[in-house]
Design an enzyme around this catalytic site. Sequence first.
Site, PDB file in Angstrom:
ATOM      1  N   HIS A 299       4.717   2.618 -14.933  1.00 39.75           N
ATOM      2  CA  HIS A 299       3.843   2.973 -13.818  1.00 39.75           C
ATOM      3  C   HIS A 299       4.216   2.150 -12.602  1.00 39.75           C
ATOM      4  CE1 HIS A 299       0.258   3.904 -11.510  1.00 39.75           C
ATOM      5  NE2 HIS A 299       0.137   4.932 -12.310  1.00 39.75           N
ATOM      6  N   ASP A 356      -0.782   9.400 -19.284  1.00 34.64           N
ATOM      7  CA  ASP A 356      -0.263  10.639 -19.862  1.00 34.64           C
ATOM      8  C   ASP A 356       0.203  10.476 -21.302  1.00 34.64           C
ATOM      9  OD1 ASP A 356      -0.634  12.206 -17.575  1.00 34.64           O
ATOM     10  OD2 ASP A 356       1.177  11.379 -16.658  1.00 34.64           O
TER      11      ASP A 356
HETATM   12  N1  CMC Z   1      11.648   5.039 -19.575  1.00 32.04           N
HETATM   13  C1  CMC Z   1      12.754   4.247 -19.427  1.00 32.04           C
HETATM   14  N2  CMC Z   1      12.972   3.435 -18.378  1.00 32.04           N
HETATM   15  C2  CMC Z   1      12.036   3.410 -17.423  1.00 32.04           C
HETATM   16  C3  CMC Z   1      10.881   4.189 -17.503  1.00 32.04           C
HETATM   17  C4  CMC Z   1      10.692   5.014 -18.640  1.00 32.04           C
HETATM   18  N3  CMC Z   1       9.595   5.773 -18.761  1.00 32.04           N
HETATM   19  N4  CMC Z   1      10.108   3.958 -16.402  1.00 32.04           N
HETATM   20  C5  CMC Z   1      10.792   3.073 -15.656  1.00 32.04           C
HETATM   21  N5  CMC Z   1      11.952   2.745 -16.282  1.00 32.04           N
HETATM   22  C6  CMC Z   1      12.943   1.751 -15.821  1.00 32.04           C
HETATM   23  C7  CMC Z   1      13.825   2.307 -14.711  1.00 32.04           C
HETATM   24  O1  CMC Z   1      14.990   2.896 -15.225  1.00 32.04           O
HETATM   25  C8  CMC Z   1      14.103   1.046 -13.920  1.00 32.04           C
HETATM   26  O2  CMC Z   1      15.074   0.303 -14.615  1.00 32.04           O
HETATM   27  P1  CMC Z   1      16.160  -0.597 -13.772  1.00 32.04           P
HETATM   28  O3  CMC Z   1      15.342  -1.637 -13.062  1.00 32.04           O
HETATM   29  O4  CMC Z   1      17.078  -1.128 -14.805  1.00 32.04           O
HETATM   30  O5  CMC Z   1      16.829   0.371 -12.822  1.00 32.04           O
HETATM   31  C9  CMC Z   1      12.791   0.241 -14.012  1.00 32.04           C
HETATM   32  O6  CMC Z   1      12.202   0.672 -15.247  1.00 32.04           O
HETATM   33  C10 CMC Z   1      11.827   0.497 -12.865  1.00 32.04           C
HETATM   34  O7  CMC Z   1      11.649   1.900 -12.758  1.00 32.04           O
HETATM   35  P2  CMC Z   1      11.375   2.658 -11.393  1.00 32.04           P
HETATM   36  O8  CMC Z   1      11.868   4.063 -11.516  1.00 32.04           O
HETATM   37  O9  CMC Z   1      11.884   1.844 -10.242  1.00 32.04           O
HETATM   38  O10 CMC Z   1       9.792   2.608 -11.343  1.00 32.04           O
HETATM   39  P3  CMC Z   1       8.902   3.482 -10.410  1.00 32.04           P
HETATM   40  O11 CMC Z   1       7.744   2.647 -10.080  1.00 32.04           O
HETATM   41  O12 CMC Z   1       9.682   4.020  -9.261  1.00 32.04           O
HETATM   42  O13 CMC Z   1       8.500   4.735 -11.320  1.00 32.04           O
HETATM   43  C11 CMC Z   1       7.366   6.048 -12.933  1.00 32.04           C
HETATM   44  C12 CMC Z   1       7.280   4.843 -11.993  1.00 32.04           C
HETATM   45  C13 CMC Z   1       5.993   6.317 -13.515  1.00 32.04           C
HETATM   46  C14 CMC Z   1       7.812   7.293 -12.138  1.00 32.04           C
HETATM   47  C15 CMC Z   1       8.408   5.748 -14.046  1.00 32.04           C
HETATM   48  O14 CMC Z   1       7.964   4.646 -14.819  1.00 32.04           O
HETATM   49  C16 CMC Z   1       8.671   6.951 -14.945  1.00 32.04           C
HETATM   50  O15 CMC Z   1       9.550   7.758 -14.634  1.00 32.04           O
HETATM   51  N6  CMC Z   1       7.931   7.101 -16.084  1.00 32.04           N
HETATM   52  C17 CMC Z   1       8.069   8.264 -16.929  1.00 32.04           C
HETATM   53  C18 CMC Z   1       7.273   9.432 -16.380  1.00 32.04           C
HETATM   54  C19 CMC Z   1       5.776   9.222 -16.531  1.00 32.04           C
HETATM   55  O16 CMC Z   1       5.283   8.874 -17.595  1.00 32.04           O
HETATM   56  N7  CMC Z   1       5.038   9.528 -15.457  1.00 32.04           N
HETATM   57  C20 CMC Z   1       3.561   9.429 -15.426  1.00 32.04           C
HETATM   58  C21 CMC Z   1       3.089   8.313 -14.542  1.00 32.04           C
HETATM   59  S1  CMC Z   1       1.351   7.898 -14.739  1.00 32.04           S
HETATM   60  C22 CMC Z   1       0.430   9.276 -14.298  1.00 32.04           C
HETATM   61  C23 CMC Z   1       0.804   9.981 -13.053  1.00 32.04           C
HETATM   62  O17 CMC Z   1       1.165   9.397 -12.047  1.00 32.04           O
HETATM   63  O18 CMC Z   1       0.724  11.189 -13.058  1.00 32.04           O
END
Ligand code: CMC
Length: 421
Positions: A299, A356
């Site tokens: 998140h 989720d």
């Molecule tokens: N699985 C594997 N790696 C992950 C994941 C994941 N679910 N989430 C983040 N990472 C890694 C990402 O690859 C990055 O690694 P590095 O620093 O080595 O490049 C690090 O963690 C930080 O990730 P980010 O993409 O910079 O984080 P963000 O804040 O931009 O994204 C997020 C947040 C929710 C989009 C992301 O965690 C994600 O894609 N999660 C999976 C989809 C998900 O469950 N979404 C629902 C979110 S909660 C409810 C809602 O908003 O609707």
Amino acid sequence: MSNAKVTLDGTDHQFPIVEGSENEVGIDIAKLRGSTGAVMLDPGYGNTGSCQSSITYIDGENGVLRYRGYPIEELAEQVSFEEVIHLLVWGELPNEERLEDLKAKLTEYAVVDEGIKKILEGFPRHAHPMAMLSSLFSAYETYYPTTGDSEEDVLRVLAGINTLAAYIYRYKEGLPYVYPSKDLDFSSNFLHMTYGSHGADPDIDEVVAKAIDKLLILHADHEQNCSASTTRMVGSAKASLYASIAAGVGALSGPLHGGANQAVLEMLRNIQEGEGDVAEYVELAKDKSSSFRLMGFGHRVYKNFDPRAKILKASADDVLDSLGLDDPLLDIARELEQVALEDEFFVKRRLYPNVDFYSGIIYRALEIPTEMFTVMFALGRVSGWVAQWQEMRNDPAFRIHRPRQIYIGENERSVPPISER
Ligand code: CMC
């Protein structure tokens, strides 16, 4: 602390500090470009406060979520979804009279023009329900011409989502529509319109209705997330509430946002059906050469735990118990969570289950089709979008949302004749 100093080319510039009611600190850079010529660069807006808001407070480090000061844990246990709608949209929890009035209006405005059904029936049955939902909200504007900021628009949207969600389900299943009942609350009316029999009296399972109500409360608002920001952005152009909500639905449909709940269930089902095991999925999520992410994990704001996920994990157990069900997917989800939480990759990046991760297990127990999961998210979130939209429109600092950029393209050049390209 009253000012922040920015030094640019040796010249100091002062910017006021803004403090929130929970001691959050922001630097007010509204005059940055005017006084320095520079803009802030913050892709993904991770460090940008787009507004001041008094609706929802999140402390991501400590897993805190409050709507207008009330902890989500208390709201989920003690009040109904209609009370939360009132809290978000009208600013306070309602007294009995206000609550009865709101409930009556939510049923009155849940009746939609018959023409909306005809539009729905123009869509292929296999189309995704979120695409249908967004289009139907856009179509609202054609049936209910709007003056812009009226309470009627607000009630139509708050009530309409219930009917639209149920009608989309009925249409996809090839079933006749069931009209809203004035004797039922929001969640029971959803169940009645979705699963009831045309012409028959409502027959509502209290356990199921209570579970839906809690899910809606947990999903109702989450401050400046992608869909709320989209709703504000569109509304900031003075577009109608309907157009803004339609855009919010589009944003929510993405798998990184609300669409993750459907993706989680599909992932758990793949594991159950033997298309890879828990360890393989965890390894794949860590593999930087793959675009796969562990859905329902991570998140932008929560870096400790998502309080909604904690409530839903316990709720999944309760709902399955009350309905006498035993879902192997819940065991797979628990195992996946355990493996990920002990893995260095997830620990280091502070990735935890989000809202989720467990919600799909509950929707499944309530016999909601997987494709409808994100619509269920929208069913709760519309109240938050409306509250955010209204706050934006009534903000004394209101301006059209229009970010800047740092241009990194070609410098000026002349168009060559086509034979020389
Ligand atoms: N699985 C594997 N790696 C992950 C994941 C994941 N679910 N989430 C983040 N990472 C890694 C990402 O690859 C990055 O690694 P590095 O620093 O080595 O490049 C690090 O963690 C930080 O990730 P980010 O993409 O910079 O984080 P963000 O804040 O931009 O994204 C997020 C947040 C929710 C989009 C992301 O965690 C994600 O894609 N999660 C999976 C989809 C998900 O469950 N979404 C629902 C979110 S909660 C409810 C809602 O908003 O609707």
